[in-house]
Design a protein around this motif. Structure first.
Motif, mmCIF file in Angstrom:
data_model
loop_
_atom_site.group_PDB
_atom_site.id
_atom_site.type_symbol
_atom_site.label_atom_id
_atom_site.label_comp_id
_atom_site.label_asym_id
_atom_site.label_seq_id
_atom_site.Cartn_x
_atom_site.Cartn_y
_atom_site.Cartn_z
ATOM 1 N N GLN A 125 16.546 -23.449 -55.839
ATOM 2 C CA GLN A 125 15.711 -24.388 -55.089
ATOM 3 C C GLN A 125 14.853 -23.670 -54.042
ATOM 4 O OE1 GLN A 125 19.014 -24.689 -55.566
ATOM 5 N NE2 GLN A 125 19.127 -26.460 -56.914
ATOM 6 N N ALA A 126 15.403 -22.680 -53.371
ATOM 7 C CA ALA A 126 14.672 -21.964 -52.321
ATOM 8 C C ALA A 126 13.981 -20.735 -52.906
ATOM 9 C CB ALA A 126 15.626 -21.538 -51.208
ATOM 10 N N ARG A 127 12.831 -20.404 -52.349
ATOM 11 C CA ARG A 127 12.089 -19.218 -52.779
ATOM 12 C C ARG A 127 12.826 -17.958 -52.354
ATOM 13 N NH1 ARG A 127 6.328 -19.597 -53.826
ATOM 14 N NH2 ARG A 127 6.648 -17.438 -54.441
ATOM 15 N N LEU A 128 12.648 -16.922 -53.132
ATOM 16 C CA LEU A 128 13.183 -15.595 -52.830
ATOM 17 C C LEU A 128 12.082 -14.770 -52.176
ATOM 18 C CD1 LEU A 128 14.858 -14.945 -56.295
ATOM 19 C CD2 LEU A 128 16.000 -15.668 -54.199
ATOM 20 N N PRO A 129 12.429 -13.630 -51.567
ATOM 21 C CA PRO A 129 11.366 -12.744 -51.071
ATOM 22 C C PRO A 129 10.407 -12.398 -52.220
ATOM 23 C CG PRO A 129 13.503 -12.008 -50.279
ATOM 24 C CD PRO A 129 13.769 -13.101 -51.273
ATOM 25 N N GLN A 130 9.122 -12.354 -51.929
ATOM 26 C CA GLN A 130 8.104 -12.164 -52.963
ATOM 27 C C GLN A 130 8.362 -10.922 -53.813
ATOM 28 O OE1 GLN A 130 4.002 -11.681 -51.689
ATOM 29 N NE2 GLN A 130 3.307 -12.695 -53.542
ATOM 30 N N GLN A 131 8.774 -9.830 -53.186
ATOM 31 C CA GLN A 131 9.014 -8.594 -53.931
ATOM 32 C C GLN A 131 10.167 -8.769 -54.926
ATOM 33 O OE1 GLN A 131 7.131 -6.061 -54.008
ATOM 34 N NE2 GLN A 131 8.350 -4.555 -55.083
ATOM 35 N N VAL A 132 11.205 -9.491 -54.523
ATOM 36 C CA VAL A 132 12.344 -9.740 -55.415
ATOM 37 C C VAL A 132 11.905 -10.630 -56.576
ATOM 38 C CG1 VAL A 132 14.641 -10.788 -55.588
ATOM 39 C CG2 VAL A 132 14.047 -9.398 -53.591
ATOM 40 N N GLU A 133 11.121 -11.652 -56.283
ATOM 41 C CA GLU A 133 10.625 -12.527 -57.353
ATOM 42 C C GLU A 133 9.800 -11.738 -58.364
ATOM 43 O OE1 GLU A 133 10.432 -16.979 -55.431
ATOM 44 O OE2 GLU A 133 8.555 -15.869 -55.558
ATOM 45 N N LEU A 134 8.931 -10.872 -57.866
ATOM 46 C CA LEU A 134 8.092 -10.088 -58.763
ATOM 47 C C LEU A 134 8.937 -9.152 -59.620
ATOM 48 C CD1 LEU A 134 5.296 -9.320 -59.784
ATOM 49 C CD2 LEU A 134 5.145 -7.681 -57.885
ATOM 50 N N ILE A 135 9.910 -8.501 -59.026
ATOM 51 C CA ILE A 135 10.761 -7.581 -59.786
ATOM 52 C C ILE A 135 11.526 -8.332 -60.877
ATOM 53 C CG2 ILE A 135 12.820 -6.110 -59.661
ATOM 54 C CD1 ILE A 135 11.726 -5.153 -56.913
ATOM 55 N N PHE A 136 12.099 -9.475 -60.543
ATOM 56 C CA PHE A 136 12.829 -10.229 -61.557
ATOM 57 C C PHE A 136 11.898 -10.766 -62.640
ATOM 58 C CE2 PHE A 136 16.563 -9.770 -59.053
ATOM 59 C CZ PHE A 136 17.615 -9.953 -59.944
ATOM 60 N N PHE A 137 10.703 -11.156 -62.258
ATOM 61 C CA PHE A 137 9.734 -11.590 -63.265
ATOM 62 C C PHE A 137 9.423 -10.444 -64.224
ATOM 63 C CE2 PHE A 137 5.576 -12.441 -65.023
ATOM 64 C CZ PHE A 137 5.717 -13.759 -65.440
ATOM 65 N N ARG A 138 9.185 -9.262 -63.680
ATOM 66 C CA ARG A 138 8.887 -8.081 -64.508
ATOM 67 C C ARG A 138 10.080 -7.716 -65.406
ATOM 68 N NH1 ARG A 138 4.098 -8.934 -64.175
ATOM 69 N NH2 ARG A 138 2.849 -8.142 -62.477
ATOM 70 N N LEU A 139 11.285 -7.871 -64.898
ATOM 71 C CA LEU A 139 12.470 -7.600 -65.714
ATOM 72 C C LEU A 139 12.502 -8.526 -66.931
ATOM 73 C CD1 LEU A 139 15.138 -7.104 -62.901
ATOM 74 C CD2 LEU A 139 14.447 -5.371 -64.587
ATOM 75 N N VAL A 140 12.262 -9.802 -66.704
ATOM 76 C CA VAL A 140 12.262 -10.751 -67.821
ATOM 77 C C VAL A 140 11.131 -10.418 -68.793
ATOM 78 C CG1 VAL A 140 11.932 -13.175 -68.477
ATOM 79 C CG2 VAL A 140 13.415 -12.586 -66.541
ATOM 80 N N GLN A 141 9.962 -10.095 -68.279
ATOM 81 C CA GLN A 141 8.844 -9.711 -69.153
ATOM 82 C C GLN A 141 9.240 -8.549 -70.050
ATOM 83 O OE1 GLN A 141 5.556 -8.973 -66.354
ATOM 84 N NE2 GLN A 141 4.339 -10.373 -67.594
ATOM 85 N N GLU A 142 9.812 -7.522 -69.454
ATOM 86 C CA GLU A 142 10.159 -6.322 -70.217
ATOM 87 C C GLU A 142 11.260 -6.610 -71.231
ATOM 88 O OE1 GLU A 142 9.196 -3.027 -71.571
ATOM 89 O OE2 GLU A 142 8.416 -3.213 -69.527
ATOM 90 N N LEU A 143 12.259 -7.373 -70.822
ATOM 91 C CA LEU A 143 13.360 -7.686 -71.739
ATOM 92 C C LEU A 143 12.881 -8.543 -72.910
ATOM 93 C CD1 LEU A 143 16.133 -8.248 -69.060
ATOM 94 C CD2 LEU A 143 16.069 -6.402 -70.779
ATOM 95 N N LEU A 144 12.060 -9.556 -72.638
ATOM 96 C CA LEU A 144 11.535 -10.377 -73.735
ATOM 97 C C LEU A 144 10.585 -9.577 -74.623
ATOM 98 C CD1 LEU A 144 10.980 -13.882 -72.076
ATOM 99 C CD2 LEU A 144 12.768 -13.196 -73.697
ATOM 100 N N ASN A 145 9.814 -8.699 -74.018
ATOM 101 C CA ASN A 145 8.929 -7.839 -74.794
ATOM 102 C C ASN A 145 9.745 -6.950 -75.743
ATOM 103 O OD1 ASN A 145 6.365 -6.785 -75.509
ATOM 104 N ND2 ASN A 145 6.711 -5.044 -74.166
ATOM 105 N N ASN A 146 10.849 -6.412 -75.252
ATOM 106 C CA ASN A 146 11.715 -5.595 -76.105
ATOM 107 C C ASN A 146 12.275 -6.420 -77.259
ATOM 108 O OD1 ASN A 146 11.349 -3.300 -74.582
ATOM 109 N ND2 ASN A 146 13.283 -3.475 -73.491
#
Length: 187
Positions: A88-109
């Motif tokens: 429900q609550a936002r995370l620090p922007q840098q953490v959100e970006l890192i987790f987004f990139r992790l999902v991108q890379e994992l789904l891409n793989n």
């Protein structure tokens, strides 16, 4: 800015095409240029989306991942299930970006290597603990192969997890799919 510039060029070409009497060969060439311009604009939007997704900036990680999983479902045909709990609550922007990139890379793989028909992305926040699980029903592999010759994507995943002082677990067997679990404590 670049998207607007390309759109302006496209409009100028359409105007020029309508105002000029040109040979059939030149008209064909002009149509090809407009098609290439359309393709360039599509690629520019894709690159911009991957650099910093608008949904991530405006709405946060949960909504951005939901949007991204839907996008993957549309373009690949692979069924991607997304679940989020405690977000429900936002995370620090840098953490959100890192987790987004992790999902991108994992789904891409998964798309590149797994030949999967389904994937699941689950994000769970419990207090200051954040857990990400990405699983697929694909062909799986021997994880020892990553120790011998890791790809750049896998190196990116590890470095992002390390940056977060997180833990990374990978489970995979040939013919049995793959499961990646990432857990970290939020700052």
């Amino acid at each position: 800015g670049l998207g607007g510039l390309l759109s302006g060029i496209k409009q100028s070409l359409f105007t020029m095409k309508g105002d000029q009497i040109i040979s059939e060969n030149d008209a064909s060439t002009l149509n090809r240029v407009v098609e290439e311009l359309d393709y360039s604009m599509t690629e520019l939007r894709r690159i911009a989306r991957n650099m910093m997704p608008e949904a991530l900036v405006k709405f946060g990680l949960k909504d951005a991942l939901e949007d991204y999983c839907g996008h993957i479902r549309e373009v690949s045909g692979m069924e991607v299930h997304f679940q989020a709990y405690g977000m429900q609550a936002r995370l620090p922007q840098q953490v959100e970006l890192i987790f987004f990139r992790l999902v991108q890379e994992l789904l891409n793989n998964i798309l590149r290597h797994a030949a999967a028909t389904e994937a699941m992305v689950q994000l769970l926040r419990d207090g200051n603990r954040l857990n990400l699980t990405v699983e697929d029903n694909g062909r799986g592999f021997d994880p020892a192969l990553l120790e011998k010759a890791p790809g750049i994507g896998w190196l990116n995943i590890r470095s992002r997890v390390k940056y977060l002082n997180g833990q990374l677990e990978l489970h995979s067997l040939p013919g049995k799919g793959t499961s990646v679990n990432i857990e970290c404590t939020l700052p």
